[in-house]
Write a protein that holds these residues in place. Structure first.
Motif, PDB file in Angstrom:
ATOM      1  N   GLU A  84       0.843  -1.192   0.000  1.00  0.00           N
ATOM      2  CA  GLU A  84       0.000   0.000   0.000  1.00  0.00           C
ATOM      3  C   GLU A  84       0.873   1.235   0.000  1.00  0.00           C
ATOM      4  O   GLU A  84       1.835   1.325   0.774  1.00  0.00           O
ATOM      5  N   PHE A  85       0.533   2.156  -0.870  1.00  0.00           N
ATOM      6  CA  PHE A  85       1.204   3.443  -0.954  1.00  0.00           C
ATOM      7  C   PHE A  85       0.113   4.499  -0.863  1.00  0.00           C
ATOM      8  O   PHE A  85      -0.584   4.745  -1.854  1.00  0.00           O
ATOM      9  N   GLY A  86      -0.060   5.055   0.314  1.00  0.00           N
ATOM     10  CA  GLY A  86      -1.212   5.923   0.553  1.00  0.00           C
ATOM     11  C   GLY A  86      -2.462   5.074   0.440  1.00  0.00           C
ATOM     12  O   GLY A  86      -2.586   4.043   1.096  1.00  0.00           O
ATOM     13  N   ARG A  87      -3.361   5.470  -0.429  1.00  0.00           N
ATOM     14  CA  ARG A  87      -4.595   4.691  -0.638  1.00  0.00           C
ATOM     15  C   ARG A  87      -4.525   3.787  -1.858  1.00  0.00           C
ATOM     16  O   ARG A  87      -5.521   3.187  -2.253  1.00  0.00           O
ATOM     17  N   LEU A  88      -3.352   3.689  -2.471  1.00  0.00           N
ATOM     18  CA  LEU A  88      -3.178   2.842  -3.648  1.00  0.00           C
ATOM     19  C   LEU A  88      -2.677   1.466  -3.222  1.00  0.00           C
ATOM     20  O   LEU A  88      -1.652   1.350  -2.544  1.00  0.00           O
ATOM     21  N   ARG A  89      -3.400   0.432  -3.632  1.00  0.00           N
ATOM     22  CA  ARG A  89      -3.047  -0.951  -3.259  1.00  0.00           C
ATOM     23  C   ARG A  89      -2.501  -1.678  -4.485  1.00  0.00           C
ATOM     24  O   ARG A  89      -3.132  -1.679  -5.540  1.00  0.00           O
ATOM     25  N   ILE A  90      -1.323  -2.288  -4.304  1.00  0.00           N
ATOM     26  CA  ILE A  90      -0.647  -2.943  -5.418  1.00  0.00           C
ATOM     27  C   ILE A  90      -0.280  -4.374  -5.054  1.00  0.00           C
ATOM     28  O   ILE A  90       0.316  -4.614  -3.998  1.00  0.00           O
ATOM     29  N   ALA A  91      -0.636  -5.307  -5.929  1.00  0.00           N
ATOM     30  CA  ALA A  91      -0.156  -6.689  -5.821  1.00  0.00           C
ATOM     31  C   ALA A  91       1.078  -6.785  -6.708  1.00  0.00           C
ATOM     32  O   ALA A  91       1.071  -6.305  -7.848  1.00  0.00           O
ATOM     33  N   LEU A  92       2.131  -7.396  -6.181  1.00  0.00           N
ATOM     34  CA  LEU A  92       3.383  -7.544  -6.916  1.00  0.00           C
ATOM     35  C   LEU A  92       3.715  -9.023  -7.015  1.00  0.00           C
ATOM     36  O   LEU A  92       3.830  -9.703  -5.993  1.00  0.00           O
ATOM     37  N   LEU A  93       3.827  -9.521  -8.252  1.00  0.00           N
ATOM     38  CA  LEU A  93       4.179 -10.913  -8.485  1.00  0.00           C
ATOM     39  C   LEU A  93       4.797 -11.025  -9.868  1.00  0.00           C
ATOM     40  O   LEU A  93       4.718 -10.091 -10.661  1.00  0.00           O
ATOM     41  N   HIS A  94       5.417 -12.172 -10.143  1.00  0.00           N
ATOM     42  CA  HIS A  94       6.104 -12.300 -11.422  1.00  0.00           C
ATOM     43  C   HIS A  94       5.128 -12.516 -12.580  1.00  0.00           C
ATOM     44  O   HIS A  94       5.322 -11.986 -13.667  1.00  0.00           O
ATOM     45  N   GLY A  95       4.107 -13.301 -12.370  1.00  0.00           N
ATOM     46  CA  GLY A  95       3.125 -13.546 -13.420  1.00  0.00           C
ATOM     47  C   GLY A  95       3.212 -14.926 -14.029  1.00  0.00           C
ATOM     48  O   GLY A  95       2.410 -15.277 -14.895  1.00  0.00           O
ATOM     49  N   ASP A  96       4.174 -15.731 -13.592  1.00  0.00           N
ATOM     50  CA  ASP A  96       4.285 -17.089 -14.125  1.00  0.00           C
ATOM     51  C   ASP A  96       3.283 -18.039 -13.485  1.00  0.00           C
ATOM     52  O   ASP A  96       2.981 -19.083 -14.039  1.00  0.00           O
ATOM     53  N   ASP A  97       2.725 -17.679 -12.339  1.00  0.00           N
ATOM     54  CA  ASP A  97       1.687 -18.459 -11.675  1.00  0.00           C
ATOM     55  C   ASP A  97       0.339 -17.848 -12.067  1.00  0.00           C
ATOM     56  O   ASP A  97      -0.127 -16.884 -11.453  1.00  0.00           O
ATOM     57  N   GLU A  98      -0.255 -18.396 -13.111  1.00  0.00           N
ATOM     58  CA  GLU A  98      -1.492 -17.841 -13.676  1.00  0.00           C
ATOM     59  C   GLU A  98      -2.632 -17.833 -12.661  1.00  0.00           C
ATOM     60  O   GLU A  98      -3.416 -16.866 -12.609  1.00  0.00           O
ATOM     61  N   ARG A  99      -2.737 -18.868 -11.842  1.00  0.00           N
ATOM     62  CA  ARG A  99      -3.803 -18.928 -10.839  1.00  0.00           C
ATOM     63  C   ARG A  99      -3.669 -17.773  -9.847  1.00  0.00           C
ATOM     64  O   ARG A  99      -4.641 -17.056  -9.579  1.00  0.00           O
ATOM     65  N   ARG A 100      -2.472 -17.571  -9.335  1.00  0.00           N
ATOM     66  CA  ARG A 100      -2.252 -16.497  -8.359  1.00  0.00           C
ATOM     67  C   ARG A 100      -2.498 -15.123  -8.995  1.00  0.00           C
ATOM     68  O   ARG A 100      -3.045 -14.227  -8.370  1.00  0.00           O
ATOM     69  N   LYS A 101      -2.096 -14.962 -10.246  1.00  0.00           N
ATOM     70  CA  LYS A 101      -2.329 -13.695 -10.951  1.00  0.00           C
ATOM     71  C   LYS A 101      -3.824 -13.435 -11.085  1.00  0.00           C
ATOM     72  O   LYS A 101      -4.297 -12.329 -10.814  1.00  0.00           O
TER      73      LYS A 101
END
Length: 161
Positions: A84-101
Motif C-alpha cells: 500500500e502506498f497511501g490509498r493505492l493498493r498494489i499486488a506484486l508478483l512475477h506472473g508465471d503463476d497464472e492462478r495467483r495472478k
C-alpha cells in the motif's frame, strides 16, 4: 508519489544502468521489481530507493542470495507482495503463476496487479483493477520500465534506449 516498476533484469547491469538513470530523472520515490531479478547486484543497484522484490521463475534456487542482498531500503517478498502506498493498493508478483495472478486480479483488493514474465509491456483493466506489465529490461529488443503515479492512479510504459 511516483513508483518505478521494473521486471526481468536477469542480472544484466548493462541493461539496468540506463533504466536507473531514467528512474532518477523521473524522481521516483520507490521501485518495484516484478521478478527474474537474476543477481544480488541488481538488488544492490535498486536499493538506492526503497525497493520491493519478488521471485521470478528464473530466480528459483537463488532466493537465499537475493534475499540476503535486501538490506536497508530493499525488501524481499518471495513470490507475492501486497503493498500500500497511501490509498493505492498494489499486488506484486512475477506472473508465471497464472492462478495467483487471476486471484489477485479478481479479488477486488488491489488497484494494480504488477507482473512481468512475458517480456511484453501491457496495461489492461479488469473491472476496477489494472494489470500492469512494464515489459522487460533483458531478452527484449525494446527494453522498458513502468511508472505509476499514485495521485492520478495512472500507469505508463517508458522505453529505455
Amino acid at each position: 508519489m511516483k513508483i518505478g516498476v521494473v521486471s526481468d533484469t536477469h542480472g544484466s547491469l548493462v541493461r539496468l544502468r540506463p533504466a536507473t538513470t531514467m528512474l532518477e530523472s523521473l524522481e521516483v520515490d520507490v521501485v518495484l521489481h516484478c521478478g527474474d531479478v537474476g543477481s544480488a547486484a541488481v538488488v544492490e543497484t535498486l536499493s538506492r530507493w526503497p525497493a520491493h522484490f519478488v521471485r521470478g521463475n528464473c530466480d528459483l534456487g537463488r532466493e537465499e542470495e537475493l534475499s540476503a542482498a535486501c538490506v536497508g531500503n530493499a525488501v524481499w517478498h518471495d513470490a507475492f507482495a501486497s503493498l500500500e502506498f497511501g490509498r493505492l493498493r498494489i499486488a506484486l508478483l512475477h506472473g508465471d503463476d497464472e492462478r495467483r495472478k487471476q486471484e489477485a486480479l479478481s479479488s477486488g483488493e488491489h488497484d494494480f496487479v504488477c507482473v512481468g514474465h512475458t517480456h511484453v509491456a501491457q496495461k489492461r483493466k479488469f473491472g476496477e483493477t489494472t494489470l500492469f506489465n512494464p515489459g522487460a529490461l533483458y531478452r527484449t529488443s525494446s527494453p522498458s520500465i513502468g511508472l505509476i503515479e499514485t495521485e492520478s492512479r495512472e500507469a505508463h510504459v517508458i522505453r529505455i534506449d
